[in-house]
Design an enzyme around this catalytic site. Structure first.
Site, PDB file in Angstrom:
ATOM      1  CD  GLU A 255      20.821   1.579  -1.730  1.00  9.07           C
ATOM      2  OE1 GLU A 255      20.407   2.754  -1.761  1.00  9.07           O
ATOM      3  OE2 GLU A 255      21.330   1.016  -2.717  1.00  9.07           O
ATOM      4  CG  HIS A 258      22.208   6.610  -1.581  1.00 10.82           C
ATOM      5  ND1 HIS A 258      22.737   7.581  -2.398  1.00 10.82           N
ATOM      6  CD2 HIS A 258      22.525   5.417  -2.160  1.00 10.82           C
ATOM      7  CE1 HIS A 258      23.345   7.012  -3.429  1.00 10.82           C
ATOM      8  NE2 HIS A 258      23.236   5.692  -3.301  1.00 10.82           N
TER       9      HIS A 258
END
Length: 489
Positions: A255, A258
């Site tokens: 994550e 991202h």
């Protein structure tokens, strides 16, 4: 002011409202009381109605007709606003509002059904979601392929036929490599109890090690890890497991990939169409290269091993080499997000075929569980044991993200290309990663890809950064070399 300036001022407000909608979604997954779900559905529907009205406003078309781009960046801004407007005018406002309301409610029902192992409790609302998304897809396709229209929301410029051909080319080599690997003895895994608070403390260290700017973000827990936001407010979530710390650590690194993309986009693009990742495939290339090629490398896992020992003591792994093998173990498993690098794409390929059949009407919602279980047994060689390990494991379909799944594998393909070029650009990469230093690697990704946001198309973005057109060959060669060495093939 010129038509271009008027349009960009209007678009800035639209983008800001979109960020507010995203924050509501983040809150729903992290902080919102469960009993608030019906009201949140109404709130999401209301803000979606406002956003849809702004995106489809005839004034936008008038500005687009008169606007003159001052430069290359301005031309890209107009291109993306035009694409958004043309999509919006094809979808009736009432339909957009209904989709927002139903998917918000469906997300809560999915979570409850998953916890209760009760597929039947989820199917009625999933049927609603599928019907609404088919209706939307038909409006967008305007007589063309419905699933292609859905893919365009996440990876514009790519079709289902192109993805199917890519998957057909990748599958034989992945299946062959898996068979050879699984014929070898499995490496030893970690054992013991891993305190959740200690996991979260180390996860913050990992996030910062990979360049996550905590001043503009935060790390929370969620059922399904995700990243939310862009610009100056980018948040990530992870999850903990008492007996599997890798779930937490590698979900976090993923994550953060991202999040780093969003945080590193040129601030001149803030609250404009270029101020976010260009596509989900390119976005996934960042999360996967952070998690796998960097985070699961022999060099970096050696550093991570040294961080874990003081925190958790003896967890059954003798040294850094054994730890590297444990982190990269190829193993049977049901969950896509927990799959090893080798088998991950096979999980995606299965979902691609199933959701494509759902959207075409070849597969009915009431038959989904049986179709999932049959396909899983055929592809992986063993039976699904419970719904949360089967068709209830992913949040995507509950929130209407049809066409999203194949971008995960596109991201892996893109990451393979980027990594090949990155290694050439940073010849002492392993030495740096062994010291827990990701700066050279993440800076290269920032400068060559992330900072540009949506300036170029997805394929152009990868081609510009990697110096080559996207191809599965670098990924497949990387996997064959890595797992061939690990398992002495």
């Amino acid at each position: 002011m010129s038509a271009f300036d008027d349009l960009m001022a209007y678009e800035r407000d639209t983008q800001a409202l979109g960020q507010i909608a995203g924050r509501l979604g983040w809150d729903q997954e992290t902080m919102m009381p469960r009993g608030a779900a019906p009201q949140r559905g109404e709130e999401m529907a209301a803000i979606e109605a406002v956003l849809h009205a702004r995106r489809s406003d005839p004034q936008v078309a008038d500005w687009l007709a008169r606007a003159e781009a001052p430069d290359e960046v301005g031309a890209a801004q107009l291109r993306e606003i035009r694409r958004s407007h043309e999509r919006a005018v094809k979808v009736p406002g009432d339909l957009a509002k209904r989709i927002a309301r139903v998917t918000s409610e469906a997300q809560g029902k999915w979570a409850a059904a998953r916890a209760a192992e009760d597929v039947a409790a989820f199917l009625p609302v999933l049927e609603e979601v599928v019907a609404l998304k088919r209706e939307e897809g038909q409006a967008l396709a305007a007589g063309g392929d419905v699933y292609d229209a859905m893919i365009a929301d996440y990876e514009h410029g790519t079709t289902a036929a192109e993805i199917a051909a890519l998957f057909d080319a990748m599958r034989p080599r992945l299946v062959d490599l898996r068979a050879r690997v699984l014929d070898k003895p499995a490496p030893k895994g970690v054992r013991g109890h891993f305190d959740a608070d200690k996991q979260m403390a180390l996860t913050t260290t990992l996030a910062e090690t990979f360049g996550y700017q905590m001043r503009h973000g935060r790390v929370d827990k969620a059922v399904h890890p995700f990243c939310s936001g862009s610009g100056l407010d980018v948040r990530v979530t992870t999850r903990t497991s008492d007996d599997d710390p890798f779930n937490c650590f590698y979900s976090t690194i993923h994550e953060v990939g991202h999040a780093a993309y969003e945080q590193n986009i040129d601030q001149a693009y803030l609250l404009t169409p270029l101020g976010r990742g260009v596509s989900m495939g390119v976005h996934e290339s960042q999360s996967r290269i952070y998690e796998n090629q960097l985070g699961r490398s022999r060099a970096f896992t050696g550093w991570l091993f040294d961080q874990m020992v003081p925190q958790f003591g003896d967890f059954g792994i003798a040294d850094a080499d054994a730890f590297y093998a444990a982190v990269n173990a190829v193993h049977n498993g049901y969950i896509r997000t927990e799959a090893d690098e080798l088998q991950y794409n096979l999980h995606v390929m299965m979902r691609f075929d199933l959701e494509r059949a759902l959207m075409s009407g070849d597969l009915q919602v009431q038959d989904l569980e049986a179709a999932w279980n049959d396909r899983f047994a055929a592809d992986f060689g063993y039976d699904v044991d419970k719904p949360s390990n089967g068709c209830l494991q992913d949040v995507h379909w509950s929130v209407g993200l049809f066409g999203y799944f194949p971008t995960y594998s596109l991201g892996n393909v893109y990451a393979g290309c980027l990594y090949q070029t990155l290694r050439q650009a940073v010849p002492d990469l392993d030495k740096q990663l062994a010291a827990g230093d990701t700066v050279a690697a993440t800076s290269w990704l920032r400068d060559n890809l992330q900072t540009h946001g949506g300036l170029r198309s997805p394929v152009e973005t990868i081609t510009h950064a990697a110096g080559m057109a996207p191809s599965p060959e670098p990924l497949l060669s990387y996997l064959e070399e890595k797992f061939g060495a690990l398992y002495e093939l």
